[in-house]
Write a protein that holds these residues in place. Structure first.
Motif, PDB file in Angstrom:
ATOM      1  N   GLY A 262      -5.664   4.265   6.404  1.00 12.54           N
ATOM      2  CA  GLY A 262      -4.090   4.396   6.733  1.00 12.54           C
ATOM      3  C   GLY A 262      -3.343   3.492   5.980  1.00 12.54           C
ATOM      4  N   VAL A 263      -3.701   3.583   4.808  1.00 14.70           N
ATOM      5  CA  VAL A 263      -2.776   2.031   4.752  1.00 14.70           C
ATOM      6  C   VAL A 263      -2.191   2.136   2.999  1.00 14.70           C
ATOM      7  N   GLU A 264      -1.398   1.957   2.267  1.00 14.95           N
ATOM      8  CA  GLU A 264      -1.102   1.933   1.303  1.00 14.95           C
ATOM      9  C   GLU A 264      -0.924   0.809   0.197  1.00 14.95           C
ATOM     10  N   ILE A 265      -1.849   0.994   0.094  1.00 19.99           N
ATOM     11  CA  ILE A 265      -1.747  -0.248  -1.669  1.00 19.99           C
ATOM     12  C   ILE A 265      -0.744  -0.184  -2.646  1.00 19.99           C
ATOM     13  N   LYS A 266      -0.076  -1.109  -2.774  1.00 21.62           N
ATOM     14  CA  LYS A 266       1.006  -1.144  -3.976  1.00 21.62           C
ATOM     15  C   LYS A 266       0.881  -2.728  -5.349  1.00 21.62           C
ATOM     16  N   VAL A 267       0.715  -2.428  -6.533  1.00 21.67           N
ATOM     17  CA  VAL A 267       0.180  -2.906  -7.152  1.00 21.67           C
ATOM     18  C   VAL A 267       1.200  -3.580  -8.210  1.00 21.67           C
TER      19      VAL A 267
END
Ligand code: ADP
Length: 397
Positions: A262-267
């Motif tokens: 349930g984690v969002e990765i932002k790059v």
């Protein structure tokens, strides 16, 4: 009448007592009163003492030279750091507190044979030394010989530390492998015995066994990767690599885990290329470890930011910084300096539950060392952690 020089070096009562003790230890008797100074002069002419002083002054290892009565003729700077109480002209017994060394001097004098001893010092720091005590017959200008004792010291501390680390490492690796192996053997026995005819138990146990076997395989993979990177530690990679595609591929590969947790990765990537001299696979593996850790240990924060920027080192050289930030529980400051040690974990049970081997950050550190870079870790407990890879950029990038 004593000359000024002689008067200056006339022994104090304490030195007389110590010298008598020294001579008794060497099995000799005190020469008649007043004979010490003239005897010393007869034994070693001033130019010879100076020559010895200059000679051992050029040695990198600690060295001390004694006369046959055990008095210090000369010593170099390195020796003064091991035994700060050394004084020229005084019995060495005053300065040398290590019984092993005193014994070796006595044996070398008695037997006229070189001696080797090891000793350990606790103060100011734990240090191990080996000392060689060698009797040397020195030719004098007058055609005779004078016996002196040459003592040289080697600092064995780095060697011992490596030996300790290797022993610890083998103990840790064996322990890590033995735990899943014991579980596997236990389940095999159960499946052969009590659970033989129980299909529900069999399925359950096979699932656990698969998990344990996977853990062992991962551990062996990590161990092999570490040893391969260490073997090549002295070889800086020479292939030009762009960091941006590596970052994208790592993120793509971990999207499934991110969804699971349930984690969002932002790059955030710079628009231009970030060219470094590197090994693509190693860099991929290092970054994958950091992002995987952020997803595993920092999942509670629901967000992981990966930021890649052009920056400068402390001495103004261009470098790329790849920061992996999570918003999880963070890490208490006392753990930070030890996180990159092999098998070091803040919470062993938590790490095992996440399928961790305790080798991930050691691997990251070694990869970065090989690339001439470094890893920095910052964390405020309760607010998450930031792991940053610093990698030198190619000149002109
Ligand atoms: P492991 O295989 O146990 O994950 P690592 O060397 O990758 O081994 O990490 C060592 C330890 O550092 C982990 O067991 C965990 O306790 C701690 N750690 C690593 N990354 C994080 C993070 N992002 N947040 C909190 N703790 C972390």
């Amino acid at each position: 009448m004593a000359t000024n020089d002689e008067r200056r070096s006339l022994p104090t009562p304490l030195v007389i007592r110590l010298r008598s003790a020294w001579l008794a230890l060497l099995g000799r008797t005190e020469p008649p009163a007043g004979a010490g100074v003239t005897a010393a002069k007869r034994m070693l002419a001033q130019p010879q003492a100076l020559l010895i002083e200059q000679l051992i002054g050029g040695l990198p290892a600690a060295a001390i030279v004694l006369d046959r009565e055990g008095r210090v003729i000369a010593f170099n700077e390195a020796a003064a750091t091991i035994t700060p109480a050394l004084r020229r002209g005084e019995p060495a017994l005053i300065a040398l507190r290590m019984p092993e060394l005193v014994d070796a001097i006595r044996r070398a004098t008695k037997r006229h044979e070189p001696q080797r001893v090891e000793f350990f010092e606790r103060v100011p720091l734990d240090r191990w030394f080996e000392a060689f005590v060698t009797p040397v017959p020195l030719s004098t200008a007058g055609g005779g010989t004078v016996d002196i004792l040459l003592m040289t010291f080697n600092d064995l501390t780095p060697l011992r530390r490596v030996e300790e680390m290797r022993a610890d490492f083998i103990a840790n690796a064996s322990h890590e492998l033995r735990t899943p192996l014991a579980a596997l053997l236990g389940f095999i026995e159960t499946l052969q015995g009590p659970a033989r005819e129980d299909p529900v138990a069999r399925d359950k146990f096979l699932g656990i066994m698969q998990g344990q076997a996977t853990r062992m395989a991962r551990l062996i993979d990590d161990l092999l990767s570490l040893s391969r990177i260490e073997l090549n530690a002295h070889l800086q990679p020479s292939t030009s690599v762009d960091l941006a595609p590596i970052v994208r591929q790592v993120v793509d590969g971990l999207q499934m885990l991110a969804r699971d947790r349930g984690v969002e990765i932002k790059v955030v990537l710079p628009s231009d290329a970030l060219m470094i001299l590197g090994n693509r696979d190693e860099l991929f593996r290092a970054l994958e470890n950091l992002v995987e850790n952020a997803l595993k240990y920092g999942a509670a924060g629901k967000r992981v930011d990966i930021t890649v920027v052009h920056a400068q080192t402390r001495v103004g050289l261009p470098e790329a910084r790849v920061a992996v930030r999570d918003y999880g529980p963070g890490i208490a400051p006392e753990h930070l300096p030890r996180l990159t040690e092999r098998f070091y974990r803040v919470d062993v049970t938590d790490s095992r539950a996440q399928g961790g081997t305790g080798l991930g950050l050691a691997l990251v550190k070694h990869v970065l060392n090989r690339h001439g870079g470094r890893l920095t870790i910052e964390s405020t407990p309760g607010e998450g952690a930031t792991f940053t890879m610093h990698i030198p950029l190619r000149a002109g990038e």
